[in-house]
Scaffold this active site. Structure first.
Site, PDB file in Angstrom:
ATOM      1  N   GLU A 163       0.863  -1.184   0.000  1.00 29.36           N
ATOM      2  CA  GLU A 163       0.000   0.000   0.000  1.00 29.36           C
ATOM      3  C   GLU A 163       0.901   1.235   0.000  1.00 29.36           C
ATOM      4  OE1 GLU A 163      -2.738  -0.340   3.426  1.00 29.36           O
ATOM      5  OE2 GLU A 163      -1.965  -2.391   3.541  1.00 29.36           O
ATOM      6  N   ARG A 190      -6.672  -1.635  -5.300  1.00 26.73           N
ATOM      7  CA  ARG A 190      -7.569  -0.688  -4.648  1.00 26.73           C
ATOM      8  C   ARG A 190      -6.988   0.718  -4.785  1.00 26.73           C
ATOM      9  NH1 ARG A 190      -8.448   0.033   1.805  1.00 26.73           N
ATOM     10  NH2 ARG A 190     -10.202   1.501   1.756  1.00 26.73           N
ATOM     11  N   TYR A 227      -7.798   4.658  -3.714  1.00 21.67           N
ATOM     12  CA  TYR A 227      -8.688   5.431  -2.842  1.00 21.67           C
ATOM     13  C   TYR A 227      -7.991   6.668  -2.307  1.00 21.67           C
ATOM     14  CZ  TYR A 227      -6.366   2.731   0.930  1.00 21.67           C
ATOM     15  OH  TYR A 227      -5.453   2.129   1.759  1.00 21.67           O
ATOM     16  N   ASP A 278      -7.032   8.567   0.880  1.00 24.38           N
ATOM     17  CA  ASP A 278      -6.836   8.308   2.297  1.00 24.38           C
ATOM     18  C   ASP A 278      -6.939   9.604   3.095  1.00 24.38           C
ATOM     19  OD1 ASP A 278      -6.422   6.751   4.500  1.00 24.38           O
ATOM     20  OD2 ASP A 278      -4.299   6.394   4.160  1.00 24.38           O
ATOM     21  N   GLU A 285      -3.961   6.885  -2.460  1.00 27.76           N
ATOM     22  CA  GLU A 285      -3.323   5.627  -2.056  1.00 27.76           C
ATOM     23  C   GLU A 285      -3.645   4.539  -3.063  1.00 27.76           C
ATOM     24  OE1 GLU A 285      -2.915   2.633   1.802  1.00 27.76           O
ATOM     25  OE2 GLU A 285      -3.444   4.748   2.063  1.00 27.76           O
ATOM     26  N   THR A 338      -1.836  -2.597  -4.034  1.00 24.26           N
ATOM     27  CA  THR A 338      -1.728  -3.560  -5.127  1.00 24.26           C
ATOM     28  C   THR A 338      -2.644  -4.753  -4.917  1.00 24.26           C
ATOM     29  OG1 THR A 338       0.006  -4.908  -4.103  1.00 24.26           O
ATOM     30  CG2 THR A 338       0.723  -2.994  -5.389  1.00 24.26           C
ATOM     31  N   TRP A 386     -11.752  -7.002  -0.669  1.00 26.81           N
ATOM     32  CA  TRP A 386     -10.657  -7.956  -0.877  1.00 26.81           C
ATOM     33  C   TRP A 386     -11.141  -9.404  -0.924  1.00 26.81           C
ATOM     34  CZ3 TRP A 386      -6.494  -6.059  -2.799  1.00 26.81           C
ATOM     35  CH2 TRP A 386      -6.057  -4.780  -2.439  1.00 26.81           C
TER      36      TRP A 386
END
Length: 481
Positions: free
Chosen positions: A17, A61, A63, A65, A71, A74, A437
């Site tokens: 991340e 993902r 998004y 943050d 952010e 993977t 996830w």
């Protein structure tokens, strides 16, 4: 007794991340505050998905943050190079959002995205590593073996930065200097369930994103973001090898540091790894000596390691250990020429030293701070890192074609393949879906949910049924005339 090194011991799911820093300059010297910039960057995402938190076609993902940091997390990956490709795909996705804003703002506007970990006023943002481990492996055992390694790992994989103390900060006593790590001053515990209040090196929150009876997720939040691809490979690969040795019961250094936080900050300011670290038994050890023990263990481990099908190839792990060994030799000798195109902090230290000598300025000069920051600009053709790569002054580990392929295609040997296929089909037929996830959900006409507890499973007949369900109701998803 050492367990068999085959099977689950060498099977690993990994993910990274990355939080990015952002900045925008406007014509005639104006600036856009990060909050406003972040909203404008994510406006097309929100317009398309009604959310600033989405999963992409590569099953990653994306998004926004807290703190206005874009952010990228993977998708689940099986090997180091695969993970590197998908992490770099995130750079491209975030930069694309930045380029779009520049076009909207018009000539003279510049949007900067930095893959670093500290802003100009001392706020820190992270690069978190995730490793799937077996549920029966206790967190206490993991912590005892990993924390000393992670505290000293910055010597071989730090991003480096010029440190300027902020009044009242715990590290004010060090004064201005060069640090091998950006995150070292911003962690407060070795192992903890916290993430922001008192950042630990290992976060213990039990959130496996997988079958909780079989797996747990090791969440490492002490590492720096990596620009140089070999640095990224060594950062991830060294942890991968240490985890394999822990799970196999392979002999590793048995040391307990007297003060983890003091040690990580002292080591960060020692570019030779010679700092004596107090141990709980009254002795001391240097960071270099401790890394030497881990590296020697990894060399021996590779001699007996029996790789499972898939995962990181043995020849790639050999490259990891070779770079690890060369970096330790450089630290010992003080001659970094053998690694000065591969390790971020070494590259940056060399660059800053040359500019400092050429300009005759002190380390705290704003010109050097600008060089420090510009190294982390992810824009191809503009950032200092990109320029150095183009000139052959920073080595590659992967290829542009492999990264480009990862932008829109998920890993095909993990659960990510199912998520990506499901999302692509939902977008094709216009089906309303919800994804995280572990779960794939078709929301109507009747909710249909599949839970994917095995992150290694790249095929699943239940997902085929979900896709067939969307096809059967495709007419229900068309807009009413």
């Amino acid at each position: 007794m050492i367990e068999s090194a085959a099977g689950a011991l060498t099977r690993r799911i990994m993910g990274v991340e990355t939080e990015y820093g952002i900045s925008c300059t406007l014509p005639e010297g104006g600036r856009m505050i990060p909050d406003e910039l972040a909203r404008q960057m994510f406006r097309p995402v929100v317009e398309e998905h009604a959310s600033s938190n989405i999963f992409t076609s590569s099953a990653a993902r994306l998004y926004l943050d807290v703190g206005s940091h874009p952010e990228w997390a993977t998708a689940e990956c099986r090997s180091i190079t695969q993970l590197l490709n998908h992490e770099r795909a995130g750079d491209r996705a975030i930069d694309e959002l930045a380029v779009r804003v520049e076009r909207e703002l018009g000539p003279g506007a510049r949007v900067y995205v930095f893959k670093n970990n500290v802003d100009s006023i001392g706020n820190s943002y992270g690069c978190h590593e995730n490793y799937l481990v077996r549920r029966e492996l206790s967190l206490k055992k993991l912590g005892l073996a990993l924390v000393p390694f992670l505290i000293t790992r910055q010597l071989i994989a730090g991003a480096g930065k010029i440190y300027r103390p902020f009044p009242g900060s715990p590290s004010e006593r060090y004064g201005t200097g060069f640090c091998v790590s950006q995150r070292a001053d911003h962690v407060w515990e070795g192992v903890s369930s916290a993430t922001t209040r008192s950042r630990p090196m290992i976060n213990t929150r039990d959130e496996p994103h997988a079958d909780s009876e079989r797996f747990r997720r090791l969440h490492v939040i002490v590492g720096d973001s990596s620009m140089a691809e070999p640095t990224f490979a060594l950062k991830i690969g060294s942890v991968l090898l240490v985890l394999e040795m822990i799970e196999a019961g392979f002999p590793l250094p048995e040391v307990e540091l007297a003060n983890d936080i003091s040690a990580i900050r002292d080591i960060a300011r020692d570019t030779r790894g010679r700092t004596e670290i107090p141990l709980t038994d009254g002795g001391t050890i240097t960071a270099l000596e401790l890394q030497e023990r881990y590296c020697s263990a990894a060399e021996k481990w590779l001699e007996i390691r029996d790789p499972a099908e898939g995962g990181t190839p043995p020849e790639e792990l050999t490259r990891i250990v070779d770079l690890w060994r060369r970096m330790l030799t450089a630290l010992d000798s003080g001659d970094f020429r053998a690694v000065d195109t591969e390790i971020d902090w070494v590259i940056k230290h060399k660059l800053i030293s040359r500019y400092r000598e050429r300009l005759g300025i002190e380390l705290g000069d704003p010109k050097l701070a600008q060089i420090d920051l510009t190294y982390h600009d992810i824009r191809p053709g503009r950032g200092l890192y990109s320029t150095l790569v183009d000139r052959g002054l920073i080595a590659r580990w992967t290829t542009d074609d492999a990264i480009a392929a990862a932008v829109g295609t998920p890993p095909q040997d993990t659960r990510a393949a199912l998520r990506g296929r499901f999302l692509d089909h939902a977008r094709t037929v216009g089906a309303p879906v919800t994804v995280d996830w572990m779960r794939l959900r078709v929301n109507r006409p009747e909710p249909q949910v599949v839970q994917l507890g095995d992150p290694f499973a790249a095929t699943d007949p239940r997902v085929d049924e979900l896709i067939a369900y969307m096809d059967a109701h495709a007419t229900d998803y068309r807009p009413t005339p």
